[in-house]
Design an enzyme around this catalytic site. Structure first.
Site, PDB file in Angstrom:
ATOM      1  N   ASP A   9      21.695 -27.284  20.811  1.00  0.00           N
ATOM      2  CA  ASP A   9      21.215 -28.622  20.459  1.00  0.00           C
ATOM      3  C   ASP A   9      21.513 -28.864  18.978  1.00  0.00           C
ATOM      4  O   ASP A   9      21.187 -28.039  18.126  1.00  0.00           O
ATOM      5  CB  ASP A   9      19.705 -28.701  20.729  1.00  0.00           C
ATOM      6  N   ASP A 109      23.599 -34.672  22.479  1.00  0.00           N
ATOM      7  CA  ASP A 109      23.730 -33.612  21.477  1.00  0.00           C
ATOM      8  C   ASP A 109      23.286 -32.252  22.002  1.00  0.00           C
ATOM      9  O   ASP A 109      22.935 -31.374  21.234  1.00  0.00           O
ATOM     10  CB  ASP A 109      22.955 -33.969  20.201  1.00  0.00           C
ATOM     11  N   GLU A 110      23.288 -32.079  23.323  1.00  0.00           N
ATOM     12  CA  GLU A 110      22.863 -30.772  23.819  1.00  0.00           C
ATOM     13  C   GLU A 110      23.558 -30.387  25.117  1.00  0.00           C
ATOM     14  O   GLU A 110      24.015 -31.241  25.873  1.00  0.00           O
ATOM     15  CB  GLU A 110      21.343 -30.729  24.011  1.00  0.00           C
TER      16      GLU A 110
END
Ligand code: DCP
Ligand code: CA
Ligand code: CA
Length: 365
Positions: A9, A109-110
């Protein structure tokens, strides 16, 4: 075999992208804002850097309130530009994907990834892959991220949370309960406020308490499927697989050279491990390729590629070693600068129809 699952992340993602683009704002409180346009400051904060968080600014907060909290602190309020972050996200996913067998994007974002095969179930070797992913993203995009490793998705996700910001948290199978037992059940992946409330009503507040709870009692309240998940997740034993959302269209591996060079042979030598990885990935995913590319990222960070497409699908990378060497020497001849990073990409993928004979042929288990 115990699975080795990772979760990655990015740290304060949108705000960090803005800092990278404009390094002079670093050190000041930064809030990325979604202006709704109704009045000058109507809208909410999308995210904030850690400096702004120190003053209580967080995602979802009205911009007006954030401004109040940051008054006199020299803040920067930036308009959110989602297409910019999407482009960065895409490049990061590709960088991360080049180190692992399977990558499942779980948000902008992960992502989760599975290293069970690549690490042969060894958490130490998985940790060194995780460190490489972090380095590659820092080098390639100047962004920091947090990574967690554990025996399931739920554990890996908790581990990356606890590694924030910028860290790596390895939760080996033996230490799973010591790591997460005392945390609130609400921290478990997939457990929302409603479930937390029901569990609280049953006297279950921590993950350890949930792990010890009677499954049949849980079934009465949550139904069979969720009850089994909750119980397994709390024990670090949920078997939710890491799944590629789309079939991959290419496999690649990129490495950073020990020192910059234009020597094609040296590049090939340092790529031996990466080539072995790709070879086992082809086998484990029962896949062939038709196009082979050599990639070089030069010292000025420009990327050069040379490719060759074969008439028939290739299922063993070692067969085309000479072609690869050829591509690298073409790159070396044409490059006006030294190589900083080099890689191999396999594309035009297709499924192998006869996996069994292939496995026998290459002598893999
Ligand atoms: N985001 C948003 N609104 C929210 C939550 C998130 O617009 N309510 C956006 C901005 C974030 C990005 O999604 O940068 C990723 O969300 P995260 O929850 O991962 O938060 P951050 O990456 O910002 O911070 P952290 O370092 O805590 O992961
Ligand atoms: Ca994040
Ligand atoms: Ca996130």
């Amino acid at each position: 075999m115990v699975r080795v699952i990772g979760h990655i992340d990015l740290d304060y993602f949108f705000a960090q992208v803005e800092e990278v683009e404009n390094p002079s704002i670093k050190g000041r409180p930064v809030a990325v804002c979604v202006f709704s346009g109704r009045t000058k400051d109507s809208g909410v904060v999308s995210t904030a850097n850690y400096k702004a968080r120190e003053f209580g600014v967080k995602s979802g907060m009205p911009i007006v309130l954030a401004k109040r909290r940051l008054e006199g602190r020299d803040p920067i309020m930036i308009r959110m530009e989602i297409t910019k972050y999407e482009a960065v996200s895409e490049r990061i996913m590709e960088l991360a994907r080049s180190h692992v067998d399977i990558l499942e994007e779980a948000g902008i974002d992960e992502a989760f990834f599975d290293l069970t095969i690549g690490s042969r179930g060894d958490f130490n070797s998985a940790a060194s892959v995780a460190r490489k992913i972090k380095e590659t993203i820092l080098e390639g995009e100047r962004l920091t991220c947090s990574v967690g490793l554990g025996r399931s998705k739920a554990v890996a996700k908790l581990a990356s949370d606890s590694a924030k910001p910028g860290g790596l948290m390895v939760v080996s199978p033996d230490s799973t309960m010591a790591f997460m037992g005392s945390l609130n059940v609400g921290n478990l992946y997939g457990v929302g406020p409603k479930t937390v409330k029901t569990l609280e009503g049953l006297g279950i507040g921590t993950i350890a308490e949930l792990a010890r709870a009677d499954v049949s009692l849980l079934q009465d309240y949550f139904g069979r499927k969720l009850a089994l998940y909750l119980h397994a997740a709390a024990n670090g034993e949920d078997d939710d697989p890491v799944e590629e959302r789309q079939e991959p269209t290419q496999f690649s591996r990129i490495i950073t050279l020990k020192s910059d060079t234009t020597d094609a042979e040296e590049a090939m030598n340092q790529l031996t491990e990466a080539a072995d990885d790709l070879r086992s990935r082809l086998i484990s995913r029962k896949t062939s390729f038709r196009t082979l590319s050599a990639i070089a990222i030069l010292t000025n960070l420009s990327t050069k590629t040379r490719s060759k497409t074969f008439e028939t699908p290739i299922w063993d990378l070692s067969i085309v070693k000479n072609a690869l060497a050829d591509l690298f020497s073409q790159l070396s001849d044409s490059a006006d600068r030294e190589f900083r990073r080099v890689g191999i990409r396999l594309s035009d993928l297709s499924a192998n129809s006869d996996q069994k004979s292939l496995a026998e042929y290459v002598g893999e288990p």
